[in-house]
Design a protein around this motif. Structure first.
Motif, PDB file in Angstrom:
ATOM      1  N   MET A   1       0.877  -1.224   0.301  1.00  0.00           N
ATOM      2  CA  MET A   1      -0.055   0.133   0.036  1.00  0.00           C
ATOM      3  C   MET A   1       0.974   1.367   0.062  1.00  0.00           C
ATOM      4  O   MET A   1       0.606   2.237  -0.894  1.00  0.00           O
ATOM      5  CB  MET A   1      -0.830   0.023   1.311  1.00  0.00           C
ATOM      6  N   LEU A   2       2.027   1.426   1.022  1.00  0.00           N
ATOM      7  CA  LEU A   2       2.817   2.284   0.773  1.00  0.00           C
ATOM      8  C   LEU A   2       3.595   2.634  -0.560  1.00  0.00           C
ATOM      9  O   LEU A   2       3.348   3.863  -1.133  1.00  0.00           O
ATOM     10  CB  LEU A   2       3.821   2.131   1.852  1.00  0.00           C
ATOM     11  N   LEU A   3       4.023   1.599  -1.280  1.00  0.00           N
ATOM     12  CA  LEU A   3       4.753   1.469  -2.308  1.00  0.00           C
ATOM     13  C   LEU A   3       3.878   2.302  -3.466  1.00  0.00           C
ATOM     14  O   LEU A   3       4.130   2.954  -4.303  1.00  0.00           O
ATOM     15  CB  LEU A   3       5.359   0.198  -2.573  1.00  0.00           C
ATOM     16  N   ASP A   4       2.783   1.810  -3.523  1.00  0.00           N
ATOM     17  CA  ASP A   4       1.621   2.000  -4.589  1.00  0.00           C
ATOM     18  C   ASP A   4       1.017   3.416  -4.488  1.00  0.00           C
ATOM     19  O   ASP A   4       1.165   4.026  -5.478  1.00  0.00           O
ATOM     20  CB  ASP A   4       0.447   1.307  -4.575  1.00  0.00           C
ATOM     21  N   ALA A   5       0.973   3.819  -3.014  1.00  0.00           N
ATOM     22  CA  ALA A   5       0.470   5.391  -2.972  1.00  0.00           C
ATOM     23  C   ALA A   5       1.669   6.071  -3.167  1.00  0.00           C
ATOM     24  O   ALA A   5       1.314   7.390  -3.885  1.00  0.00           O
ATOM     25  CB  ALA A   5      -0.326   5.403  -1.635  1.00  0.00           C
ATOM     26  N   ILE A   6       2.685   6.010  -2.682  1.00  0.00           N
ATOM     27  CA  ILE A   6       3.428   7.214  -2.449  1.00  0.00           C
ATOM     28  C   ILE A   6       4.664   6.861  -3.688  1.00  0.00           C
ATOM     29  O   ILE A   6       5.349   7.925  -4.360  1.00  0.00           O
ATOM     30  CB  ILE A   6       4.541   7.129  -1.287  1.00  0.00           C
ATOM     31  N   GLN A   7       5.240   5.700  -4.293  1.00  0.00           N
ATOM     32  CA  GLN A   7       5.878   5.516  -5.130  1.00  0.00           C
ATOM     33  C   GLN A   7       7.137   6.123  -5.169  1.00  0.00           C
ATOM     34  O   GLN A   7       7.626   6.910  -5.884  1.00  0.00           O
ATOM     35  CB  GLN A   7       5.187   5.921  -6.470  1.00  0.00           C
ATOM     36  N   PRO A   8       7.847   5.733  -4.041  1.00  0.00           N
ATOM     37  CA  PRO A   8       9.304   6.372  -3.882  1.00  0.00           C
ATOM     38  C   PRO A   8      10.065   6.015  -4.979  1.00  0.00           C
ATOM     39  O   PRO A   8      10.178   4.716  -5.422  1.00  0.00           O
ATOM     40  CB  PRO A   8       9.470   5.932  -2.288  1.00  0.00           C
ATOM     41  N   GLY A   9      11.356   6.711  -5.323  1.00  0.00           N
ATOM     42  CA  GLY A   9      12.210   6.115  -6.071  1.00  0.00           C
ATOM     43  C   GLY A   9      13.471   6.134  -5.177  1.00  0.00           C
ATOM     44  O   GLY A   9      13.882   6.706  -4.296  1.00  0.00           O
ATOM     45  N   GLY A  10      14.569   5.455  -5.944  1.00  0.00           N
ATOM     46  CA  GLY A  10      15.904   5.220  -5.305  1.00  0.00           C
ATOM     47  C   GLY A  10      15.879   4.061  -4.376  1.00  0.00           C
ATOM     48  O   GLY A  10      15.122   3.011  -4.248  1.00  0.00           O
ATOM     49  N   ILE A  11      16.595   4.315  -2.898  1.00  0.00           N
ATOM     50  CA  ILE A  11      16.563   3.214  -2.169  1.00  0.00           C
ATOM     51  C   ILE A  11      15.835   3.923  -1.034  1.00  0.00           C
ATOM     52  O   ILE A  11      16.254   4.983  -0.272  1.00  0.00           O
ATOM     53  CB  ILE A  11      17.922   2.975  -1.690  1.00  0.00           C
ATOM     54  N   THR A  12      14.826   3.254  -0.589  1.00  0.00           N
ATOM     55  CA  THR A  12      13.966   3.750   0.687  1.00  0.00           C
ATOM     56  C   THR A  12      13.740   2.507   1.760  1.00  0.00           C
ATOM     57  O   THR A  12      13.245   1.579   1.325  1.00  0.00           O
ATOM     58  CB  THR A  12      12.667   4.274   0.076  1.00  0.00           C
ATOM     59  N   GLN A  13      13.912   2.736   2.992  1.00  0.00           N
ATOM     60  CA  GLN A  13      13.643   1.953   4.024  1.00  0.00           C
ATOM     61  C   GLN A  13      11.932   2.260   4.500  1.00  0.00           C
ATOM     62  O   GLN A  13      11.606   3.358   4.666  1.00  0.00           O
ATOM     63  CB  GLN A  13      14.297   2.223   5.400  1.00  0.00           C
ATOM     64  N   LEU A  14      11.409   1.077   4.581  1.00  0.00           N
ATOM     65  CA  LEU A  14      10.013   1.260   4.909  1.00  0.00           C
ATOM     66  C   LEU A  14       9.835   0.471   6.130  1.00  0.00           C
ATOM     67  O   LEU A  14      10.346  -0.623   6.767  1.00  0.00           O
ATOM     68  CB  LEU A  14       9.128   0.274   4.037  1.00  0.00           C
ATOM     69  N   PHE A  15       8.870   1.477   7.026  1.00  0.00           N
ATOM     70  CA  PHE A  15       8.335   0.723   8.496  1.00  0.00           C
ATOM     71  C   PHE A  15       6.899   1.102   8.503  1.00  0.00           C
ATOM     72  O   PHE A  15       6.364   1.820   7.799  1.00  0.00           O
ATOM     73  CB  PHE A  15       9.135   1.659   9.281  1.00  0.00           C
ATOM     74  N   VAL A  16       6.481   0.425   9.360  1.00  0.00           N
ATOM     75  CA  VAL A  16       4.942   0.442   9.642  1.00  0.00           C
ATOM     76  C   VAL A  16       4.805   0.471  11.310  1.00  0.00           C
ATOM     77  O   VAL A  16       5.486  -0.088  11.985  1.00  0.00           O
ATOM     78  CB  VAL A  16       4.088  -0.575   9.359  1.00  0.00           C
ATOM     79  N   ASP A  17       4.041   1.381  11.921  1.00  0.00           N
ATOM     80  CA  ASP A  17       3.666   1.331  13.347  1.00  0.00           C
ATOM     81  C   ASP A  17       2.947   0.075  13.725  1.00  0.00           C
ATOM     82  O   ASP A  17       1.871  -0.229  13.057  1.00  0.00           O
ATOM     83  CB  ASP A  17       2.735   2.387  13.603  1.00  0.00           C
ATOM     84  N   SER A  18       3.303  -0.865  14.367  1.00  0.00           N
ATOM     85  CA  SER A  18       2.993  -2.127  14.784  1.00  0.00           C
ATOM     86  C   SER A  18       1.478  -2.253  15.147  1.00  0.00           C
ATOM     87  O   SER A  18       0.754  -2.998  14.607  1.00  0.00           O
ATOM     88  CB  SER A  18       3.733  -2.798  15.685  1.00  0.00           C
ATOM     89  N   ILE A  19       1.185  -1.053  16.286  1.00  0.00           N
ATOM     90  CA  ILE A  19      -0.162  -1.457  16.917  1.00  0.00           C
ATOM     91  C   ILE A  19      -0.687  -0.041  16.927  1.00  0.00           C
ATOM     92  O   ILE A  19      -1.763   0.238  17.616  1.00  0.00           O
ATOM     93  CB  ILE A  19      -0.405  -2.275  17.911  1.00  0.00           C
ATOM     94  N   PHE A  20      -0.196   0.982  16.043  1.00  0.00           N
ATOM     95  CA  PHE A  20      -0.925   2.406  16.275  1.00  0.00           C
ATOM     96  C   PHE A  20      -0.422   3.005  17.627  1.00  0.00           C
ATOM     97  O   PHE A  20      -1.331   3.247  18.351  1.00  0.00           O
ATOM     98  CB  PHE A  20      -2.219   2.500  16.012  1.00  0.00           C
ATOM     99  N   MET A  21       0.888   2.935  17.827  1.00  0.00           N
ATOM    100  CA  MET A  21       1.276   3.423  19.261  1.00  0.00           C
ATOM    101  C   MET A  21       1.948   4.848  18.983  1.00  0.00           C
ATOM    102  O   MET A  21       2.268   5.233  20.031  1.00  0.00           O
ATOM    103  CB  MET A  21       2.261   2.350  19.701  1.00  0.00           C
TER     104      MET A  21
END
Length: 605
Positions: free
Chosen positions: A436-456
């Protein structure tokens, strides 16, 4: 105070859901004990935020066996069997902090006022200026219709002309603006304009409003200083606005007035990440009513809020703004437009419902992509440099200012993306959140992805002000889930179908290197677990760019995650096949390649 704190209760009152977490000191560090959710109750029939809070805390009490609720509220302080040492809360319920801002010049003082309000965690519902193109009666009508929590008035440099800012003050007086909660309450107004105009503004607005003057947002044309206004806005939010919201005063008494707007708390977490890792950060917080986007660039925090884009109360707005075709392109199966629109409307009417079937889940995640895309697009449009040459910057600031007016957010140079909010944090598979993050933001180059585990993140952002060590322990051990790095080439030219879009060499400590290549239109994953590091040397295909220029090889050290290393060769922007059946098959193949599903391809594809 920090040494004596062993148990912490943190609450976030969202527009749809109230989240409570219990944190304990264990083995010299602070870790999450348990969490619980309950529906937020600021609207009818309850109209009392504490009802939802007590429901969430009751669930914590039941699961932990520790008494947390007393007859009159939370049990504070703690003893051997009950209570907590510290209680705190963030809130965006009931629309959060809603503000109107006014200035003299639309692109100068009015913009500065907007930045100050956004930095304080507000939703800016209206921006007024002398040169905004509206007639006087139109401005007066607009002021009367809006019922904000606070009005921020700015205008003029210190020692300069006072007539225009006084004129704007007179418009507020003529309109007789009323606050959102109660006509018997005076409208809180913060004046942050020309200091020479304070006496005149007081004469005009003093009796009509609860007026407070702070340092000028624009003391000169070359300077911007939004911190005093942002601090005063948060103080008024706590001491005045919340006192008139549906039983927020009781909540404030429970937590010792340790309350902050949710967006301000999340923004602080983004700053922590940027400081700790020395990189640029983009954060997306998808809520039920609004979506906030944060970026930290060269140490400066920028925030925008899409007040009409969310996943429950505002979900029909997303469909209306994006259009059915934009949402439908992310689905690997055929869907009837009328049935789809009915499903979206049902989500708006019943905001706390969750998808029950695989089809419903993919429908919701398709809408989430467009919610994030539209919000990120707004962020890029608004986060631009403005007129002027200097600024005073602190953690409360939200925009930079340089002479050129250039865009500040470049998808090709985002080092870290962090996703938060229910649709991302509670996705059944972390791979779905990454996609979902890749499809929506479409970053280029090298990008580290993270997600908030339980919305903390809201809890952690406020906790950082009170107990920085506990905040970081929670952030890195319980909250932040590393998904992995994404390597994505971009370029305006056509990809050669017979040539890899990107080739990457991964070198690991103590292991043989790995060489991989992704063909155009595909996604490829390479395992790299959380805690593992690798040095990536990546080369884009002909005419493509990985951030160093067309055809230029780039190198970076990355750390792994639960998804692994992602080679996204779909192009930027993502290229869809022209025929409908081929498009559906491509979307399905992308999902399978990411591990977002293990199901066989639907027969209708």
């Amino acid at each position: 105070m920090s040494a004596d704190i062993n148990l912490i209760l943190a609450i976030d009152c969202g527009s749809t859901t109230t989240k409570a977490i219990l944190v304990a000191k264990r083995d010299g560090g602070y870790r999450l004990v348990d969490r619980a959710d309950a529906p937020t109750t600021v609207e009818a029939p309850f109209e009392d935020v504490t009802v939802g809070i007590r429901a969430a805390v009751q669930l914590l009490q039941d699961s932990t066996g520790r008494r947390l609720l007393g007859d009159d509220g939370l049990v504070v302080p703690a003893d051997a069997h009950s209570g907590v040492d510290l209680a705190l809360a963030t809130s965006s319920a009931g629309g959060g902090l809603q503000m109107m801002v006014a200035g003299v010049m639309k692109d100068l003082t009015a913009k500065s006022a907007q930045r100050a309000a956004l930095g304080a965690g507000a939703v800016v519902t209206e921006v007024l200026a002398i040169d905004d193109g509206r007639q006087v009666h139109e401005r007066v009508d607009r002021i009367r219709r809006m019922r904000p929590d606070i009005i921020l008035l700015s205008g003029g440099v210190d020692g300069g002309n006072i007539s225009h800012v006084v004129r704007m003050g007179e418009l507020l007086f003529l309109a007789g603006a009323s606050p959102r909660f109660g006509d018997q309450v005076k409208m809180p107004v913060v004046f942050a304009g020309n200091r020479d105009a304070r006496t005149y503004i007081s004469d005009v607005l003093g009796k009509f409003s609860d007026l407070t003057a702070v340092d000028n947002l624009r003391p000169s044309m070359e300077q911007e200083n939004v911190l005093p206004a942002s601090q005063k806005i948060q103080e008024i939010f706590l001491n005045h606005v919340m006192a008139h919201a549906p039983n927020y005063a009781r909540l404030a008494s429970w937590v010792g007035k340790r309350v902050m707007p949710t967006p301000a708390a999340v923004g602080r977490v983004m700053q922590i990440l940027a400081q700790d890792h020395g990189c640029s950060v983009l954060g997306v917080d998808v809520g039920g009513a609004t979506t906030d986007v944060f970026s930290v660039l060269e140490g400066n925090l920028y925030r925008t809020v899409s007040a009409n884009l969310g996943m429950s109360y505002s979900i029909t707005n997303v469909l209306a703004e994006a259009g059915f075709a934009a949402v439908n392109r992310w689905l690997p199966f055929a869907v009837n437009q009328m049935a789809f629109e009915d499903a979206i409307a049902n989500k708006m009417v019943r905001p706390v419902t969750v998808p029950e079937t695989w089809h419903e889940l993919l429908l919701e995640q398709a809408v989430a992509r467009e919610t994030i895309r539209l919000s990120f697009q707004q962020h890029c449009e608004l986060t631009t440099s403005l007129k002027g040459v200097k600024q005073q910057r602190t953690m409360g600031d939200v925009f930079d200012q340089t002479p050129s007016g250039r865009p500040l957010v470049d998808p090709m140079h985002i080092d870290m993306i962090v996703g938060s909010g229910g649709v991302l944090s509670h996705a059944p598979r972390r791979e779905q959140a990454a996609l979902m993050l890749l499809d929506a933001i479409q970053p280029g180059g090298i990008t580290q992805l993270f997600v908030d585990s339980i919305f903390m993140m809201p809890h952690i952002g406020l906790l950082e002000h009170l107990h920085p060590r506990a905040a970081r322990d929670l952030l890195y051990h319980d909250c932040l889930v590393p998904l992995g790095p994404c390597i994505a080439p971009a370029g305006s030219g056509r990809m050669r179908p017979d040539h890899p879009a990107v080739t990457a060499k991964l070198e690991y400590p103590g292991r043989a290197p790995c060489l991989v290549a992704a063909m155009p239109g595909t996604i490829l994953r390479v395992p790299l677990g959380a805690g593992e590091k690798a040095v990536i040397t990546a080369t884009p295909g002909p005419g493509l760019d990985l951030g160093g220029g067309r055809g230029v090889t780039v190198e970076a050290e990355v750390w792994g995650g639960c998804v692994g290393v992602i080679l996204d060769a779909r192009g930027r922007p993502i290229r869809f096949p022209g025929q409908e059946l081929e498009r559906r098959r491509a979307v399905w193949e992308w999902m399978k390649a990411m591990g977002a599903t293990e199901l066989d391809m639907p027969s209708e594809v």
